[in-house]
Design a protein around this motif. Sequence first.
Motif, PDB file in Angstrom:
ATOM      1  N   GLU A  25       0.798  -1.239   0.000  1.00  0.00           N
ATOM      2  CA  GLU A  25       0.000   0.000   0.000  1.00  0.00           C
ATOM      3  C   GLU A  25       0.829   1.287   0.000  1.00  0.00           C
ATOM      4  O   GLU A  25       0.798   2.063   0.960  1.00  0.00           O
ATOM      5  CB  GLU A  25      -0.959   0.017   1.184  1.00  0.00           C
ATOM      6  N   GLY A  26       1.542   1.509  -1.109  1.00  0.00           N
ATOM      7  CA  GLY A  26       2.360   2.711  -1.169  1.00  0.00           C
ATOM      8  C   GLY A  26       1.790   3.785  -2.072  1.00  0.00           C
ATOM      9  O   GLY A  26       2.282   4.909  -2.092  1.00  0.00           O
ATOM     10  N   GLU A  27       0.757   3.440  -2.834  1.00  0.00           N
ATOM     11  CA  GLU A  27       0.209   4.394  -3.803  1.00  0.00           C
ATOM     12  C   GLU A  27      -0.373   5.603  -3.063  1.00  0.00           C
ATOM     13  O   GLU A  27      -1.330   5.452  -2.289  1.00  0.00           O
ATOM     14  CB  GLU A  27      -0.879   3.687  -4.618  1.00  0.00           C
ATOM     15  N   PRO A  28       0.187   6.791  -3.271  1.00  0.00           N
ATOM     16  CA  PRO A  28      -0.302   7.946  -2.520  1.00  0.00           C
ATOM     17  C   PRO A  28      -1.807   8.153  -2.710  1.00  0.00           C
ATOM     18  O   PRO A  28      -2.333   8.045  -3.818  1.00  0.00           O
ATOM     19  CB  PRO A  28       0.502   9.104  -3.110  1.00  0.00           C
ATOM     20  N   GLY A  29      -2.488   8.421  -1.607  1.00  0.00           N
ATOM     21  CA  GLY A  29      -3.937   8.592  -1.640  1.00  0.00           C
ATOM     22  C   GLY A  29      -4.683   7.320  -1.281  1.00  0.00           C
ATOM     23  O   GLY A  29      -5.902   7.288  -1.303  1.00  0.00           O
ATOM     24  N   VAL A  53      -7.963  13.416  -8.620  1.00  0.00           N
ATOM     25  CA  VAL A  53      -7.170  12.233  -8.949  1.00  0.00           C
ATOM     26  C   VAL A  53      -8.037  11.033  -8.558  1.00  0.00           C
ATOM     27  O   VAL A  53      -8.349  10.869  -7.380  1.00  0.00           O
ATOM     28  CB  VAL A  53      -5.853  12.224  -8.142  1.00  0.00           C
ATOM     29  N   PRO A  54      -8.464  10.196  -9.523  1.00  0.00           N
ATOM     30  CA  PRO A  54      -9.496   9.206  -9.172  1.00  0.00           C
ATOM     31  C   PRO A  54      -8.995   7.884  -8.594  1.00  0.00           C
ATOM     32  O   PRO A  54      -9.785   7.162  -7.995  1.00  0.00           O
ATOM     33  CB  PRO A  54     -10.191   8.949 -10.510  1.00  0.00           C
ATOM     34  N   GLY A  55      -7.712   7.547  -8.765  1.00  0.00           N
ATOM     35  CA  GLY A  55      -7.316   6.196  -8.345  1.00  0.00           C
ATOM     36  C   GLY A  55      -5.896   6.091  -7.840  1.00  0.00           C
ATOM     37  O   GLY A  55      -5.144   5.219  -8.255  1.00  0.00           O
ATOM     38  N   GLY A  56      -5.522   6.957  -6.912  1.00  0.00           N
ATOM     39  CA  GLY A  56      -4.127   6.979  -6.460  1.00  0.00           C
ATOM     40  C   GLY A  56      -3.323   7.898  -7.357  1.00  0.00           C
ATOM     41  O   GLY A  56      -3.715   8.166  -8.500  1.00  0.00           O
ATOM     42  N   LEU A  57      -2.191   8.381  -6.852  1.00  0.00           N
ATOM     43  CA  LEU A  57      -1.425   9.428  -7.538  1.00  0.00           C
ATOM     44  C   LEU A  57      -1.074   9.085  -8.987  1.00  0.00           C
ATOM     45  O   LEU A  57      -0.927   9.979  -9.818  1.00  0.00           O
ATOM     46  CB  LEU A  57      -0.143   9.735  -6.744  1.00  0.00           C
ATOM     47  N   GLY A  92      -7.207   2.237 -10.734  1.00  0.00           N
ATOM     48  CA  GLY A  92      -6.046   1.988  -9.876  1.00  0.00           C
ATOM     49  C   GLY A  92      -6.412   1.438  -8.516  1.00  0.00           C
ATOM     50  O   GLY A  92      -7.091   0.421  -8.394  1.00  0.00           O
ATOM     51  N   SER A  93      -6.011   2.126  -7.470  1.00  0.00           N
ATOM     52  CA  SER A  93      -6.248   1.682  -6.100  1.00  0.00           C
ATOM     53  C   SER A  93      -7.506   2.319  -5.518  1.00  0.00           C
ATOM     54  O   SER A  93      -7.772   2.164  -4.327  1.00  0.00           O
ATOM     55  CB  SER A  93      -5.049   2.052  -5.244  1.00  0.00           C
ATOM     56  N   ALA A  94      -8.251   3.066  -6.330  1.00  0.00           N
ATOM     57  CA  ALA A  94      -9.494   3.719  -5.914  1.00  0.00           C
ATOM     58  C   ALA A  94      -9.280   4.753  -4.807  1.00  0.00           C
ATOM     59  O   ALA A  94     -10.176   5.038  -4.029  1.00  0.00           O
ATOM     60  CB  ALA A  94     -10.577   2.716  -5.507  1.00  0.00           C
ATOM     61  N   GLY A  95      -8.105   5.310  -4.734  1.00  0.00           N
ATOM     62  CA  GLY A  95      -7.835   6.401  -3.800  1.00  0.00           C
ATOM     63  C   GLY A  95      -8.147   7.726  -4.495  1.00  0.00           C
ATOM     64  O   GLY A  95      -7.462   8.136  -5.421  1.00  0.00           O
ATOM     65  N   VAL A  96      -9.223   8.377  -4.055  1.00  0.00           N
ATOM     66  CA  VAL A  96      -9.698   9.605  -4.697  1.00  0.00           C
ATOM     67  C   VAL A  96      -9.113  10.815  -3.968  1.00  0.00           C
ATOM     68  O   VAL A  96      -9.303  10.955  -2.757  1.00  0.00           O
ATOM     69  CB  VAL A  96     -11.240   9.665  -4.647  1.00  0.00           C
ATOM     70  N   ILE A  97      -8.374  11.650  -4.682  1.00  0.00           N
ATOM     71  CA  ILE A  97      -7.803  12.850  -4.063  1.00  0.00           C
ATOM     72  C   ILE A  97      -8.450  14.071  -4.714  1.00  0.00           C
ATOM     73  O   ILE A  97      -8.334  14.276  -5.921  1.00  0.00           O
ATOM     74  CB  ILE A  97      -6.276  12.917  -4.234  1.00  0.00           C
TER      75      ILE A  97
END
Lengths: 415, 160
Positions: A84-88, A282-286, A313-318
């Motif tokens: 789990e390194g993907e920012p966001g 940013v919809p899915g990690g940096l 991506g990782s679904a991390g929304v920024i």
Amino acid sequence: MIEDAVRLIPADDSSWRLEAYLRRGGYQAARKAVTSMAPQDVIAEVRRSGLRGRGGAGFPAGLKWSFVPQGGTAPKYLCVNADEGEPGTFKDRAILVRNPHQLLEGIIIAAFGVGIGQAFIYVRGEYASIAGRLEEALAEARAKGFLGPGIFGSDFGLEVVVHFGAGAYICGEETALLESVEGRRGQPRLKPPFPAVVGLFRSPTVINNVETLSNIPSIIGRGADWFAAQGILKDGGTRLFGVSGAVRRPGLYELPVGTPLRTIIETHAGGPPDGVAIKAVVPGGLSAPVLRPDELDVPMDFDSLARAGSMLGSAGVIVIGDRTPILDVLEVTARFYAHESCGQCTPCRLGTSWIHKIVSRMAGGKGRPADLDLILDLAGGMKGRTICPMGDAAALPVHALVSKFRDELEQEFSR
Amino acid sequence: MSHAPSAATLKKIEGMIASYPERSAALLPVLRAVQEESGCVSPEAEAWVAAKLGIRPIQVREVLSFYTMFRLKPSGKTTIQVCRNLSCTLAGAEDIIGFLREKLRVGPDGTTPDGRITLVTVECLGNCDQAPCFQIDGVDHGRVTCESAAALIEELEAHD
Ligand SMILES: Cc1cc2nc3c(=O)[nH]c(=O)nc-3n(C[C@H](O)[C@H](O)[C@H](O)COP(=O)(O)O)c2cc1C
Ligand code: SF4
Ligand code: FES
């Protein structure tokens, strides 16, 4: 609302222990798989469910398992990607802390299906202080006989080892992860051969993300059709959407695959704070190329995001608000990839560091009008020319920031 | 001086070696255990680890120089790792970093003159909904403000 028994993150914060998990019906799916299913039927069920990898690339999980040669007595391995390194991104952390047994149950079922006797959970070093619950869960599962030899009275056995990383984003890339477990620098391997055939310790290896595996118990327990119906065609289930940045309620939201990005931001995360408008998302990690405010109606599934020119991506929304200069976003992005390139491929090593130098110069007020085209050129030279996908992951977000916000960035030169 | 881990650490290390099919694979956890006990991985410890795992010293050095969490020299008693990736930047990480540098009187990635606190900036800590955030000796702190950071540091100093 989703009922607690099938959630990846139970609503009750204190329910991470074995007892609580058993009350939710935990380990019944593993028992069912190990005592009443043929391994190939487990794989077939997962293929039918439409589960796609939650680590970033979205590869169909069951299909990946089917690439591992069946039978034989030579060792095969499972590597669980908790880097789990993907920012966001902060979803795997939540599973490790709030539902570790569901991950372990997923690991047992996956290992049984593929014929694996040894698993390694690769946890990023920065999570060492939160990994206590995972270790406790492992001890609880061992004590119950859910791990170790002869699980559920069968002749299937499984050992699980927690392996900590030591600070390197690239170790999340699956072959770099293998190198790291073997005790070397995390430098990605050339493919083929693919890990399913030649992986950890030169043996067939499955690598799956924490969230991917945590979905397996409900697929086996409730069936592929149930799971598929939670999402959309060819992309089943729910996802843990992490929302951070300029929203009222940053946090993790477990929602069906295909929920529109705008709904996640506005309805669930509460939209931007008073007086702030959304400038970019940013919809899915940096690594996912940025979207403009007029592009937010996209359904959050792998194929829709790809069609929108970005990725799930990782679904991390920024969420980036209108008070943040795009140059700041560009600077963070450029610095990150320059810092994390493993240095093996010239386009990635030099491309990321040159882009970072140019962006730093711009941020220092010494930008030149030709800089933006130079950045686009450098990013273009990295795409598709590297050993691992990080070359693309570094190039695409930079390219999107510069091309979508060119007007704003050009104003930097006239100041 | 040659490196000599304590009996407890040695036992832990033997357990680590036994959990991998190849001895050399235990390198990362073993280095971690050595660092946890000694504060850093000294040249003597490097040689000791190489011999213990049956690998060449250069293989140990390659790994030590690749991963950011290994230290070749001792750092401060306490380490503060401040995230400066995107979500934290959006939440004001640069202000926190500036404040801490001034309060602790350290430069970028430096240690206080009394050797007590090392301040480093890091990339995403996977805690982005708690932005801005940092870790103090590996323990997470989120939604940090200059005031809460100051209070945490005063607490650290009081505990000495
Ligand atoms: C640079 C880079 C970093 C990655 N980081 C992660 C990570 O932190 N966690 C993760 O699960 N997958 C990460 N991946 C994706 C993995 O390579 C791999 O696709 C994934 O672990 C497979 O599991 P899945 O199919 O279950 O998603 C990364 C990929 C790249 C190229
Ligand atoms: S693309 Fe970058 S990170 Fe990937 S192998 Fe090449 S240099 Fe390393
Ligand atoms: S960006 Fe700071 S924790 Fe993720």
